[in-house]
Design a protein around this motif. Structure first.
Motif, PDB file in Angstrom:
ATOM      1  N   THR A  52      68.504  22.619  46.297  1.00 16.76           N
ATOM      2  CA  THR A  52      68.400  22.057  47.651  1.00 16.76           C
ATOM      3  C   THR A  52      69.739  21.913  48.363  1.00 16.76           C
ATOM      4  OG1 THR A  52      68.592  19.774  46.870  1.00 16.76           O
ATOM      5  CG2 THR A  52      66.366  20.734  46.964  1.00 16.76           C
ATOM      6  N   GLY A  53      70.827  22.149  47.657  1.00 16.64           N
ATOM      7  CA  GLY A  53      72.137  21.942  48.256  1.00 16.64           C
ATOM      8  C   GLY A  53      72.451  20.473  48.475  1.00 16.64           C
ATOM      9  N   GLY A  54      71.699  19.594  47.825  1.00 14.58           N
ATOM     10  CA  GLY A  54      71.908  18.160  47.976  1.00 14.58           C
ATOM     11  C   GLY A  54      71.319  17.589  49.258  1.00 14.58           C
ATOM     12  N   GLN A  55      70.598  18.406  50.012  1.00 15.68           N
ATOM     13  CA  GLN A  55      70.002  17.973  51.271  1.00 15.68           C
ATOM     14  C   GLN A  55      68.643  17.316  51.011  1.00 15.68           C
ATOM     15  OE1 GLN A  55      71.703  18.232  54.224  1.00 15.68           O
ATOM     16  NE2 GLN A  55      73.336  18.914  52.847  1.00 15.68           N
ATOM     17  N   VAL A  56      68.320  16.320  51.811  1.00 17.61           N
ATOM     18  CA  VAL A  56      67.100  15.551  51.607  1.00 17.61           C
ATOM     19  C   VAL A  56      65.841  16.348  51.955  1.00 17.61           C
ATOM     20  CG1 VAL A  56      65.814  13.505  52.330  1.00 17.61           C
ATOM     21  CG2 VAL A  56      68.253  13.356  51.944  1.00 17.61           C
ATOM     22  N   PHE A  57      65.812  16.994  53.112  1.00 19.42           N
ATOM     23  CA  PHE A  57      64.577  17.639  53.562  1.00 19.42           C
ATOM     24  C   PHE A  57      64.099  18.739  52.605  1.00 19.42           C
ATOM     25  CE2 PHE A  57      62.031  20.470  56.321  1.00 19.42           C
ATOM     26  CZ  PHE A  57      61.013  19.583  56.605  1.00 19.42           C
ATOM     27  N   PRO A  58      64.983  19.657  52.148  1.00 14.82           N
ATOM     28  CA  PRO A  58      64.501  20.638  51.168  1.00 14.82           C
ATOM     29  C   PRO A  58      64.013  19.982  49.872  1.00 14.82           C
ATOM     30  CG  PRO A  58      66.615  21.321  52.042  1.00 14.82           C
ATOM     31  CD  PRO A  58      66.349  19.944  52.559  1.00 14.82           C
ATOM     32  N   ALA A  59      64.641  18.868  49.499  1.00 16.25           N
ATOM     33  CA  ALA A  59      64.197  18.151  48.295  1.00 16.25           C
ATOM     34  C   ALA A  59      62.808  17.553  48.523  1.00 16.25           C
ATOM     35  CB  ALA A  59      65.195  17.062  47.927  1.00 16.25           C
ATOM     36  N   GLN A  60      62.559  17.045  49.725  1.00 14.99           N
ATOM     37  CA  GLN A  60      61.227  16.521  50.041  1.00 14.99           C
ATOM     38  C   GLN A  60      60.176  17.622  49.911  1.00 14.99           C
ATOM     39  OE1 GLN A  60      62.102  14.771  53.985  1.00 14.99           O
ATOM     40  NE2 GLN A  60      60.959  13.004  53.215  1.00 14.99           N
ATOM     41  N   ILE A  61      60.488  18.785  50.428  1.00 15.37           N
ATOM     42  CA  ILE A  61      59.549  19.909  50.342  1.00 15.37           C
ATOM     43  C   ILE A  61      59.327  20.277  48.879  1.00 15.37           C
ATOM     44  CG2 ILE A  61      59.233  22.359  50.877  1.00 15.37           C
ATOM     45  CD1 ILE A  61      60.728  21.767  53.536  1.00 15.37           C
ATOM     46  N   LEU A  62      60.399  20.343  48.096  1.00 12.65           N
ATOM     47  CA  LEU A  62      60.272  20.656  46.670  1.00 12.65           C
ATOM     48  C   LEU A  62      59.392  19.628  45.960  1.00 12.65           C
ATOM     49  CD1 LEU A  62      61.121  22.305  44.152  1.00 12.65           C
ATOM     50  CD2 LEU A  62      63.074  20.752  43.953  1.00 12.65           C
ATOM     51  N   PHE A  63      59.641  18.349  46.199  1.00 13.29           N
ATOM     52  CA  PHE A  63      58.824  17.303  45.572  1.00 13.29           C
ATOM     53  C   PHE A  63      57.379  17.343  46.076  1.00 13.29           C
ATOM     54  CE2 PHE A  63      62.950  15.216  44.587  1.00 13.29           C
ATOM     55  CZ  PHE A  63      62.763  15.112  43.213  1.00 13.29           C
ATOM     56  N   GLY A  64      57.170  17.698  47.343  1.00 13.86           N
ATOM     57  CA  GLY A  64      55.814  17.841  47.864  1.00 13.86           C
ATOM     58  C   GLY A  64      55.062  18.968  47.164  1.00 13.86           C
ATOM     59  N   ILE A  65      55.746  20.085  46.948  1.00  6.56           N
ATOM     60  CA  ILE A  65      55.125  21.209  46.236  1.00  6.56           C
ATOM     61  C   ILE A  65      54.801  20.806  44.802  1.00  6.56           C
ATOM     62  CG2 ILE A  65      55.570  23.524  45.304  1.00  6.56           C
ATOM     63  CD1 ILE A  65      57.200  24.033  47.926  1.00  6.56           C
ATOM     64  N   LEU A  66      55.742  20.145  44.143  1.00  2.82           N
ATOM     65  CA  LEU A  66      55.493  19.689  42.772  1.00  2.82           C
ATOM     66  C   LEU A  66      54.331  18.699  42.724  1.00  2.82           C
ATOM     67  CD1 LEU A  66      59.157  19.257  41.481  1.00  2.82           C
ATOM     68  CD2 LEU A  66      57.532  21.085  40.908  1.00  2.82           C
ATOM     69  N   TYR A  67      54.227  17.857  43.732  1.00  2.13           N
ATOM     70  CA  TYR A  67      53.130  16.893  43.815  1.00  2.13           C
ATOM     71  C   TYR A  67      51.781  17.603  43.935  1.00  2.13           C
ATOM     72  CZ  TYR A  67      49.757  13.962  46.181  1.00  2.13           C
ATOM     73  OH  TYR A  67      48.607  13.346  46.547  1.00  2.13           O
ATOM     74  N   ILE A  68      51.700  18.604  44.803  1.00  4.15           N
ATOM     75  CA  ILE A  68      50.441  19.331  44.989  1.00  4.15           C
ATOM     76  C   ILE A  68      50.078  20.094  43.716  1.00  4.15           C
ATOM     77  CG2 ILE A  68      49.291  21.172  46.297  1.00  4.15           C
ATOM     78  CD1 ILE A  68      49.575  18.475  47.804  1.00  4.15           C
ATOM     79  N   ILE A  69      51.060  20.677  43.044  1.00  2.43           N
ATOM     80  CA  ILE A  69      50.801  21.353  41.767  1.00  2.43           C
ATOM     81  C   ILE A  69      50.278  20.351  40.743  1.00  2.43           C
ATOM     82  CG2 ILE A  69      51.924  22.488  39.799  1.00  2.43           C
ATOM     83  CD1 ILE A  69      53.756  23.880  41.879  1.00  2.43           C
ATOM     84  N   ASN A  70      50.910  19.183  40.677  1.00  2.05           N
ATOM     85  CA  ASN A  70      50.464  18.141  39.757  1.00  2.05           C
ATOM     86  C   ASN A  70      49.028  17.703  40.079  1.00  2.05           C
ATOM     87  OD1 ASN A  70      50.800  16.078  37.677  1.00  2.05           O
ATOM     88  ND2 ASN A  70      50.877  14.639  39.381  1.00  2.05           N
ATOM     89  N   LEU A  71      48.733  17.515  41.352  1.00  2.00           N
ATOM     90  CA  LEU A  71      47.381  17.136  41.767  1.00  2.00           C
ATOM     91  C   LEU A  71      46.376  18.207  41.355  1.00  2.00           C
ATOM     92  CD1 LEU A  71      45.474  15.217  43.297  1.00  2.00           C
ATOM     93  CD2 LEU A  71      46.039  16.496  45.373  1.00  2.00           C
TER      94      LEU A  71
END
Length: 159
Positions: free
Chosen positions: A106-125
């Protein structure tokens, strides 16, 4: 005669395949557990997108995590010296490895990290719902209550 029979057999197979594929959707939609298991991640993906777009993110721990990871990547290995905005590092070393990878992606940026965590969340769901479908939990007593608890718990965590 043989050509006519082979053509007829081919036509029958083609009609059979077409009938099977057209009947797949109604048959699939008649099974409530698979319909629910597919609908929920789609609905939740929309909800996650809405949260990202309209709910302001408060960087409570992100800056601290990135500071700790930067110290780790800088060569520091003493936990007493790995500190962030919220204090000293209290997570195990695996945390540093995982968040080092997240910082790299993510380059340490918040928004790309949010997207990454959102994708991981949907995969987990999706995995959780797949387990629910395979074990018939969705069709047992109090199914609605279990699904509500699952989704509410996860949305509270997301906000």
């Amino acid at each position: 005669m043989a050509v006519k029979n082979s053509t007829s057999a081919h036509a029958k197979r083609s009609r059979k395949k077409a009938a099977a594929s057209s009947s797949l959707i109604p048959k699939f939609m008649k099974n409530p557990k698979t319909t629910v298991a597919l609908a929920l991640p789609i609905i939740d993906s929309l909800l996650v997108s809405f949260i990202f777009a309209y709910v302001p993110y408060t960087k409570i721990d992100w800056d601290a995590h990135m500071s700790q990871v930067s110290g780790f990547l800088g060569g520091e290995r003493d936990y007493k010296n790995l500190k962030g905005d919220t204090g000293p590092l209290v997570y195990p070393a695996g945390f540093l490895n995982v968040y080092s990878a997240i910082q790299y992606v993510t380059g340490g940026q918040v928004f790309p990290a949010q997207i990454l965590f959102g994708i991981l969340y949907i995969i987990n769901l999706g995995i959780v719902l797949l387990i629910y479908v395979k074990t018939d939990v969705l069709l047992k007593q109090h199914q609605g209550r279990r699904l509500q608890q699952l989704l509410l718990k996860r949305q509270i965590v997301m906000v």
